[in-house]
Design a protein around this motif. Structure first.
Motif, PDB file in Angstrom:
ATOM      1  N   TRP A  64       0.865  -1.170   0.019  1.00 21.53           N
ATOM      2  CA  TRP A  64       0.148  -0.165  -0.117  1.00 21.53           C
ATOM      3  C   TRP A  64       1.016   1.127  -0.072  1.00 21.53           C
ATOM      4  O   TRP A  64       2.039   1.127   0.371  1.00 21.53           O
ATOM      5  CB  TRP A  64      -1.041   0.116   1.051  1.00 21.53           C
ATOM      6  CG  TRP A  64      -0.388  -0.137   2.485  1.00 21.53           C
ATOM      7  CD1 TRP A  64       0.037  -1.255   3.175  1.00 21.53           C
ATOM      8  CD2 TRP A  64       0.175   0.785   3.245  1.00 21.53           C
ATOM      9  NE1 TRP A  64       0.626  -0.823   4.315  1.00 21.53           N
ATOM     10  CE2 TRP A  64       0.722   0.370   4.478  1.00 21.53           C
ATOM     11  CE3 TRP A  64       0.393   2.358   3.125  1.00 21.53           C
ATOM     12  CZ2 TRP A  64       1.274   1.131   5.560  1.00 21.53           C
ATOM     13  CZ3 TRP A  64       0.909   3.090   4.071  1.00 21.53           C
ATOM     14  CH2 TRP A  64       1.568   2.600   5.277  1.00 21.53           C
ATOM     15  N   VAL A  65       0.341   2.272  -0.293  1.00 20.74           N
ATOM     16  CA  VAL A  65       1.121   3.720  -0.526  1.00 20.74           C
ATOM     17  C   VAL A  65       0.117   4.712   0.022  1.00 20.74           C
ATOM     18  O   VAL A  65      -0.856   4.800  -0.646  1.00 20.74           O
ATOM     19  CB  VAL A  65       1.615   3.904  -2.149  1.00 20.74           C
ATOM     20  CG1 VAL A  65       2.127   5.356  -2.220  1.00 20.74           C
ATOM     21  CG2 VAL A  65       2.471   2.666  -2.464  1.00 20.74           C
ATOM     22  N   ALA A  66       0.534   5.519   0.849  1.00 24.53           N
ATOM     23  CA  ALA A  66      -0.168   6.499   1.200  1.00 24.53           C
ATOM     24  C   ALA A  66       0.462   7.908   0.915  1.00 24.53           C
ATOM     25  O   ALA A  66       1.617   8.177   0.897  1.00 24.53           O
ATOM     26  CB  ALA A  66      -0.167   6.491   2.751  1.00 24.53           C
ATOM     27  N   PHE A  67      -0.477   8.880   0.280  1.00 21.69           N
ATOM     28  CA  PHE A  67       0.004  10.006  -0.493  1.00 21.69           C
ATOM     29  C   PHE A  67      -0.792  11.151  -0.451  1.00 21.69           C
ATOM     30  O   PHE A  67      -2.214  11.118   0.082  1.00 21.69           O
ATOM     31  CB  PHE A  67       0.227   9.627  -1.984  1.00 21.69           C
ATOM     32  CG  PHE A  67      -0.829   9.526  -2.684  1.00 21.69           C
ATOM     33  CD1 PHE A  67      -1.591  10.504  -3.525  1.00 21.69           C
ATOM     34  CD2 PHE A  67      -1.639   8.354  -2.723  1.00 21.69           C
ATOM     35  CE1 PHE A  67      -2.594   9.952  -3.974  1.00 21.69           C
ATOM     36  CE2 PHE A  67      -2.641   8.006  -3.339  1.00 21.69           C
ATOM     37  CZ  PHE A  67      -3.358   8.971  -4.048  1.00 21.69           C
ATOM     38  N   THR A  68      -0.284  12.269  -0.801  1.00 24.53           N
ATOM     39  CA  THR A  68      -0.989  13.636  -0.855  1.00 24.53           C
ATOM     40  C   THR A  68      -0.737  14.125  -2.204  1.00 24.53           C
ATOM     41  O   THR A  68       0.093  13.757  -2.708  1.00 24.53           O
ATOM     42  CB  THR A  68      -0.842  14.520   0.279  1.00 24.53           C
ATOM     43  OG1 THR A  68       0.512  14.979   0.242  1.00 24.53           O
ATOM     44  CG2 THR A  68      -1.196  14.168   1.823  1.00 24.53           C
ATOM     45  N   ALA A  69      -1.656  14.967  -2.622  1.00 27.75           N
ATOM     46  CA  ALA A  69      -1.475  15.714  -3.690  1.00 27.75           C
ATOM     47  C   ALA A  69      -1.128  17.025  -3.924  1.00 27.75           C
ATOM     48  O   ALA A  69      -1.380  17.875  -2.839  1.00 27.75           O
ATOM     49  CB  ALA A  69      -2.680  15.601  -4.829  1.00 27.75           C
ATOM     50  N   PHE A  70      -0.126  17.500  -4.709  1.00 24.93           N
ATOM     51  CA  PHE A  70      -0.032  18.950  -5.090  1.00 24.93           C
ATOM     52  C   PHE A  70      -0.375  19.354  -6.414  1.00 24.93           C
ATOM     53  O   PHE A  70      -0.374  18.269  -7.142  1.00 24.93           O
ATOM     54  CB  PHE A  70       1.474  19.213  -4.314  1.00 24.93           C
ATOM     55  CG  PHE A  70       2.709  18.557  -4.922  1.00 24.93           C
ATOM     56  CD1 PHE A  70       3.106  18.985  -6.268  1.00 24.93           C
ATOM     57  CD2 PHE A  70       3.087  17.436  -4.416  1.00 24.93           C
ATOM     58  CE1 PHE A  70       4.186  18.315  -6.957  1.00 24.93           C
ATOM     59  CE2 PHE A  70       3.861  16.575  -5.036  1.00 24.93           C
ATOM     60  CZ  PHE A  70       4.692  17.055  -6.208  1.00 24.93           C
ATOM     61  N   THR A  71      -0.188  20.700  -6.695  1.00 24.06           N
ATOM     62  CA  THR A  71      -0.207  20.866  -8.268  1.00 24.06           C
ATOM     63  C   THR A  71       0.708  20.328  -8.977  1.00 24.06           C
ATOM     64  O   THR A  71       1.875  20.688  -8.502  1.00 24.06           O
ATOM     65  CB  THR A  71      -0.399  22.540  -8.322  1.00 24.06           C
ATOM     66  OG1 THR A  71      -1.418  22.873  -7.545  1.00 24.06           O
ATOM     67  CG2 THR A  71      -0.524  22.713  -9.954  1.00 24.06           C
TER      68      THR A  71
END
Length: 83
Positions: A64-71
């Motif tokens: 599994w991979v945990a991530f956030t997004a940015f532009t």
């Protein structure tokens, strides 16, 4: 796709802890985690809103991979692999 017909190019930022942990994985674990990250990149419609506190978790067969997004990309904060 962009208006020129070329695919979008997205950036991936790995936290220092993620980079170090990837280095400690066996080759098959590292490959699978990187494949999950690649899967996240080609599906930006599934990303949380850019720049916020919301995150997402995507799963592979044994990872599994945990991530956030940015532009323009994603930041990977954590992952797990059951090898």
């Amino acid at each position: 796709m962009t208006s020129t017909g070329l695919p979008m190019v997205y950036e991936v930022d790995l936290t220092v802890g993620v980079e170090d942990a990837l280095d400690g994985l066996p080759e098959d674990g590292r490959r699978e985690v990187l494949e999950v990250i690649a899967g996240v990149l080609v599906r930006p419609g599934g990303w949380p809103p850019a720049g916020g506190w919301d995150g997402a978790v995507w799963f592979g067969p044994r990872s599994w991979v945990a991530f956030t997004a940015f532009t323009g990309g994603i930041a990977v904060h954590d992952f797990g692999w059951m090898g």
